[in-house]
Design a protein around this motif. Sequence first.
Motif, PDB file in Angstrom:
ATOM      1  N   ASN A  31     -11.591 -50.401 -57.157  1.00 41.46           N
ATOM      2  CA  ASN A  31     -10.427 -51.210 -56.761  1.00 41.46           C
ATOM      3  C   ASN A  31     -10.826 -52.618 -56.334  1.00 41.46           C
ATOM      4  OD1 ASN A  31      -8.713 -49.120 -57.257  1.00 41.46           O
ATOM      5  ND2 ASN A  31      -7.683 -49.212 -55.286  1.00 41.46           N
ATOM      6  N   LYS A  32     -11.859 -52.701 -55.527  1.00 39.76           N
ATOM      7  CA  LYS A  32     -12.193 -53.960 -54.865  1.00 39.76           C
ATOM      8  C   LYS A  32     -13.618 -54.365 -55.182  1.00 39.76           C
ATOM      9  CE  LYS A  32      -9.232 -52.373 -51.067  1.00 39.76           C
ATOM     10  NZ  LYS A  32      -9.185 -51.979 -49.659  1.00 39.76           N
ATOM     11  N   SER A  33     -13.840 -55.673 -55.188  1.00 39.40           N
ATOM     12  CA  SER A  33     -15.193 -56.185 -55.413  1.00 39.40           C
ATOM     13  C   SER A  33     -15.361 -57.498 -54.666  1.00 39.40           C
ATOM     14  CB  SER A  33     -15.465 -56.388 -56.904  1.00 39.40           C
ATOM     15  OG  SER A  33     -14.611 -57.375 -57.435  1.00 39.40           O
ATOM     16  N   LEU A  34     -16.598 -57.786 -54.296  1.00 36.80           N
ATOM     17  CA  LEU A  34     -16.940 -59.013 -53.580  1.00 36.80           C
ATOM     18  C   LEU A  34     -18.149 -59.618 -54.256  1.00 36.80           C
ATOM     19  CD1 LEU A  34     -16.070 -60.613 -51.011  1.00 36.80           C
ATOM     20  CD2 LEU A  34     -17.903 -59.419 -49.796  1.00 36.80           C
ATOM     21  N   SER A  35     -18.081 -60.903 -54.592  1.00 34.36           N
ATOM     22  CA  SER A  35     -19.181 -61.557 -55.277  1.00 34.36           C
ATOM     23  C   SER A  35     -19.517 -62.880 -54.599  1.00 34.36           C
ATOM     24  CB  SER A  35     -18.830 -61.806 -56.751  1.00 34.36           C
ATOM     25  OG  SER A  35     -17.711 -62.658 -56.873  1.00 34.36           O
ATOM     26  N   PHE A  36     -20.782 -63.255 -54.708  1.00 37.07           N
ATOM     27  CA  PHE A  36     -21.277 -64.509 -54.139  1.00 37.07           C
ATOM     28  C   PHE A  36     -21.940 -65.319 -55.253  1.00 37.07           C
ATOM     29  CE2 PHE A  36     -21.311 -61.310 -50.841  1.00 37.07           C
ATOM     30  CZ  PHE A  36     -20.726 -61.958 -49.762  1.00 37.07           C
ATOM     31  N   GLU A  37     -21.883 -66.632 -55.117  1.00 40.65           N
ATOM     32  CA  GLU A  37     -22.478 -67.511 -56.126  1.00 40.65           C
ATOM     33  C   GLU A  37     -23.041 -68.751 -55.449  1.00 40.65           C
ATOM     34  OE1 GLU A  37     -21.194 -69.970 -60.180  1.00 40.65           O
ATOM     35  OE2 GLU A  37     -19.848 -68.470 -59.310  1.00 40.65           O
ATOM     36  N   ILE A  38     -24.258 -69.090 -55.820  1.00 42.41           N
ATOM     37  CA  ILE A  38     -24.918 -70.302 -55.327  1.00 42.41           C
ATOM     38  C   ILE A  38     -25.315 -71.131 -56.540  1.00 42.41           C
ATOM     39  CG2 ILE A  38     -26.873 -71.241 -54.046  1.00 42.41           C
ATOM     40  CD1 ILE A  38     -26.936 -68.703 -52.401  1.00 42.41           C
ATOM     41  N   GLU A  39     -25.053 -72.437 -56.505  1.00 35.46           N
ATOM     42  CA  GLU A  39     -25.340 -73.290 -57.647  1.00 35.46           C
ATOM     43  C   GLU A  39     -25.881 -74.634 -57.188  1.00 35.46           C
ATOM     44  OE1 GLU A  39     -21.671 -75.045 -59.491  1.00 35.46           O
ATOM     45  OE2 GLU A  39     -20.719 -73.474 -58.267  1.00 35.46           O
ATOM     46  N   GLY A  40     -26.667 -75.266 -58.053  1.00 34.44           N
ATOM     47  CA  GLY A  40     -27.118 -76.628 -57.837  1.00 34.44           C
ATOM     48  C   GLY A  40     -26.245 -77.585 -58.633  1.00 34.44           C
ATOM     49  N   THR A  41     -25.995 -78.765 -58.110  1.00 32.83           N
ATOM     50  CA  THR A  41     -25.142 -79.752 -58.783  1.00 32.83           C
ATOM     51  C   THR A  41     -25.917 -81.039 -58.999  1.00 32.83           C
ATOM     52  OG1 THR A  41     -24.246 -80.590 -56.685  1.00 32.83           O
ATOM     53  CG2 THR A  41     -23.071 -78.778 -57.736  1.00 32.83           C
ATOM     54  N   ASN A  42     -25.525 -81.754 -60.042  1.00 36.86           N
ATOM     55  CA  ASN A  42     -26.137 -83.043 -60.379  1.00 36.86           C
ATOM     56  C   ASN A  42     -25.056 -83.921 -60.959  1.00 36.86           C
ATOM     57  OD1 ASN A  42     -27.537 -85.231 -61.342  1.00 36.86           O
ATOM     58  ND2 ASN A  42     -29.182 -84.034 -62.273  1.00 36.86           N
ATOM     59  N   SER A  43     -24.511 -84.845 -60.175  1.00 42.72           N
ATOM     60  CA  SER A  43     -23.446 -85.744 -60.618  1.00 42.72           C
ATOM     61  C   SER A  43     -24.020 -87.150 -60.748  1.00 42.72           C
ATOM     62  CB  SER A  43     -22.280 -85.744 -59.616  1.00 42.72           C
ATOM     63  OG  SER A  43     -21.749 -84.442 -59.465  1.00 42.72           O
ATOM     64  N   ALA A  44     -24.308 -87.506 -61.997  1.00 42.44           N
ATOM     65  CA  ALA A  44     -24.858 -88.840 -62.291  1.00 42.44           C
ATOM     66  C   ALA A  44     -26.100 -89.123 -61.451  1.00 42.44           C
ATOM     67  CB  ALA A  44     -23.801 -89.911 -62.068  1.00 42.44           C
ATOM     68  N   GLY A  45     -26.950 -88.102 -61.277  1.00 43.80           N
ATOM     69  CA  GLY A  45     -28.199 -88.277 -60.554  1.00 43.80           C
ATOM     70  C   GLY A  45     -28.131 -87.932 -59.082  1.00 43.80           C
ATOM     71  N   LEU A  86     -13.342 -68.744 -52.204  1.00 49.02           N
ATOM     72  CA  LEU A  86     -13.623 -69.840 -51.282  1.00 49.02           C
ATOM     73  C   LEU A  86     -14.889 -70.549 -51.748  1.00 49.02           C
ATOM     74  CD1 LEU A  86     -13.020 -67.974 -47.900  1.00 49.02           C
ATOM     75  CD2 LEU A  86     -11.395 -69.352 -49.188  1.00 49.02           C
ATOM     76  N   ARG A  87     -14.843 -71.882 -51.757  1.00 52.13           N
ATOM     77  CA  ARG A  87     -15.981 -72.646 -52.264  1.00 52.13           C
ATOM     78  C   ARG A  87     -16.261 -73.830 -51.356  1.00 52.13           C
ATOM     79  NH1 ARG A  87     -17.385 -76.993 -55.662  1.00 52.13           N
ATOM     80  NH2 ARG A  87     -19.132 -76.533 -57.086  1.00 52.13           N
ATOM     81  N   GLY A  88     -17.543 -74.105 -51.133  1.00 50.98           N
ATOM     82  CA  GLY A  88     -17.975 -75.274 -50.388  1.00 50.98           C
ATOM     83  C   GLY A  88     -19.117 -75.954 -51.098  1.00 50.98           C
ATOM     84  N   ALA A  89     -19.166 -77.295 -51.042  1.00 46.19           N
ATOM     85  CA  ALA A  89     -20.211 -78.040 -51.744  1.00 46.19           C
ATOM     86  C   ALA A  89     -20.651 -79.225 -50.907  1.00 46.19           C
ATOM     87  CB  ALA A  89     -19.715 -78.507 -53.118  1.00 46.19           C
TER      88      ALA A  89
END
Length: 769
Positions: free
Chosen positions: A352-366, A392-395
């Motif tokens: 029924n239910k699931s919880l996931s996490f994601e971590i990423e690196g970003t590069n915006s014009a250097g 929910l997302r934070g950067a």
Amino acid sequence: MKIIPRIYIGLLVLLLFLSGCSVSKFIPEGHYLLDNVKVESDNKEIKPSQMNMYLRQTPNAKWFSLVKLPMYIYGAAGKDSTKWINRFLYRMGDAPRIYDPNLAEETRLQIEQAVRNMGYMSGQVSMYTQVKGKKIKVGYQIHSGEPYLISHVAYDIADYQIHDYLMADSARSYLKAGSRLDVNKLDQERDRITQYLQNRGYYRFNKDFITYQVDTMRNSRNVDLIMQLHPYQRKKEDPPSQHRQYYIRNVDFMFDVDFAELTSESLKGVDSLRSGGVNFFYKDKLFLRPQVISDYNYLQSGKLYRNRDVQNTYSALGRLNILKYSNIRFREELEADSAYLDAYVMLTRNKNKSLSFEIEGTNSAGDLGAAASVAYSHRNLFKGSETFTIKLRGAYEAVTGLEGYANSNYLEYGVETSLSFPEFMFPFLSSDFRRRSRATSEVTVKYNWQIRPEFERTVASAAWSYRWGKRGATHRFDVFDLNYIYMPYRSETFREYLDYMDERNPLLRYSYEDLFIVRLGYTYTYNSSGATTLKTSQRNSYSIRFNIEESGNLLYLFSRMINGSPKNGEAYQMANISFAQYVKTDFDYAKNFMIDDRNALVFHVGVGVAVPYGNSKSLPFEKLYFSGGANSVRGWSVRSLGPGGYRGDSNSLDYVNHTGDIKLDLNLEYRTHLFWKLNGAAFVDAGNVWTIRNREMQPEGLFKFNRFYKQLAVAYGLGLRFDLDFLIIRFDGGMKAINPMYTRRDRYPIISPDFKRDFAFHFAVGYPF
């Protein structure tokens, strides 16, 4: 010496070294390296490429169809397999293909049989070899002769009911008088008749009951074809009987009930209920509403069995995310001259239910940064397999190159919720319509808060959309999509910059004002094969994507009816905020040509046109086109090309100016499988963006028919792809070849490349097109 020529020279030296690595030490005495295999035909109806599937031996693979580099890598290894370097080169390379005369003869016989199956009964295949040193070339020559033709088709069917069915459907038959006696067509006809009868109650029918008899006329290549339908026999020792038509008697849905045999004893201790003519068996409690099952069930009691109903039921149940899998079993019941089927549909519940996490690196014009998100999903919110998701997302990003601001950090917070229904949700629709539509409905609500040194921006949106598809085609209809862009804060330095740029580039100020976007749109996509990787796509395919959307028309008409004319004399407003009005359409086409099982050539063209009008002098920034980046002209970084010949400046906000109302992308990419999970690519890209209306700072960006083709930017490069089956990680390096942003002297960097100036590196997930 410049860097790029050094790279070319280094690659050339490496290729020469590897090509010089002898593979003769791996070729036994008296044997030969299979250098080439060629198939030739004297009949245009028989294409040599059709016979590739019958080749039992093929030469070593070539990178980009040019050089057998994997074989040379293997040849660079020694014969001592105990050394790690040799074992590594074995895995990286491709062992030399040693010619086997037995496999060659088997290939000849299989090609000859394939030719005869196509109706050329006297066809022959000859084989020849050419030896040069330790290498051998093998050729197969097809001599088809004259084909055998079907003169007349007759039917030997004792079962009058089936005879009447087939005669009523004879127009769809693959067997026509005058056509070749093609064994493949004969088998297709057996499959067609089997499917036709299985959709008319013949549950036990299969194509083995159909055979053919061929009568050859004396001294003629014309034949009489007789189709024979044999009576039903479950076993060879059983007496023959007529084929029975089965009716559906009972339909039982089993929820998380597992038993090996369908008996009443196995259902002891299991709760049950009956609704809509269907029985439900379950333990503890029913996790799906009975009405939901009724809407997704095509098996109706009292109707003839149809295999199509079984497949439709499987397909419909597959859209319910709460189900892990489903299985349909039948039990036969014979009563006198009647035959019945009891259907048991077994449903196994997913989590029924699931919880996931994601971590990423970003590069915006250097500018480097990081982002993290957490998502929660519920797959059965209202016991109808409705999927609710909240994310929910934070950067954070360190912004460089800004002067005159108190801080240099970029923060972003976002929340996104969606509720997906596995059916067409709309008032007053019948259950039958919802079942036939095969559509899903989705409601989404998003909120995004961006904090930059120059400003704060919040974007709130809400949308309602439908999605449906069949046989490779997908449709999406956005009934309502509201976006509200609010700028609560602009720093004093940023305000001064906007005031300075106001007359020179009004688009820049327009991009940082409060705005409503109320749009509706339609998107159509089609993929002829559904293949996503080079290894799984073994045939030519193509894909199409078309999108059209409009915004603000209803609001504009409503505002004119209420106010007559805009308050400020320029644009109508809703709640004292301007709203966008435009129409936008996009078209993408990609064609995949398979050269062999390791090489493919892909062509792509993308065209987009967007026109602001009425309440808008320009498109919202989010809707403007841009060029450059991992999926466009890869010799430029994202948002750094165009419009037209506009060169831009070094200001950090100049990316706003590299936008347009018209976009054109042309791409040609050669893809090859290297080794292991690594694929390579060589590409040539061309494209740009242009404006529809003249911008004071960018007169060279205006689209004109007599010069737009002169402003096409061209790039070339190489790429690597890691195909992890579930994910493709892509690295592309592009070099500028023709740069419309420079004067005539520097317009053609392909003649005098400068690595620092002309190179762009891209990291992406998935293929570019």
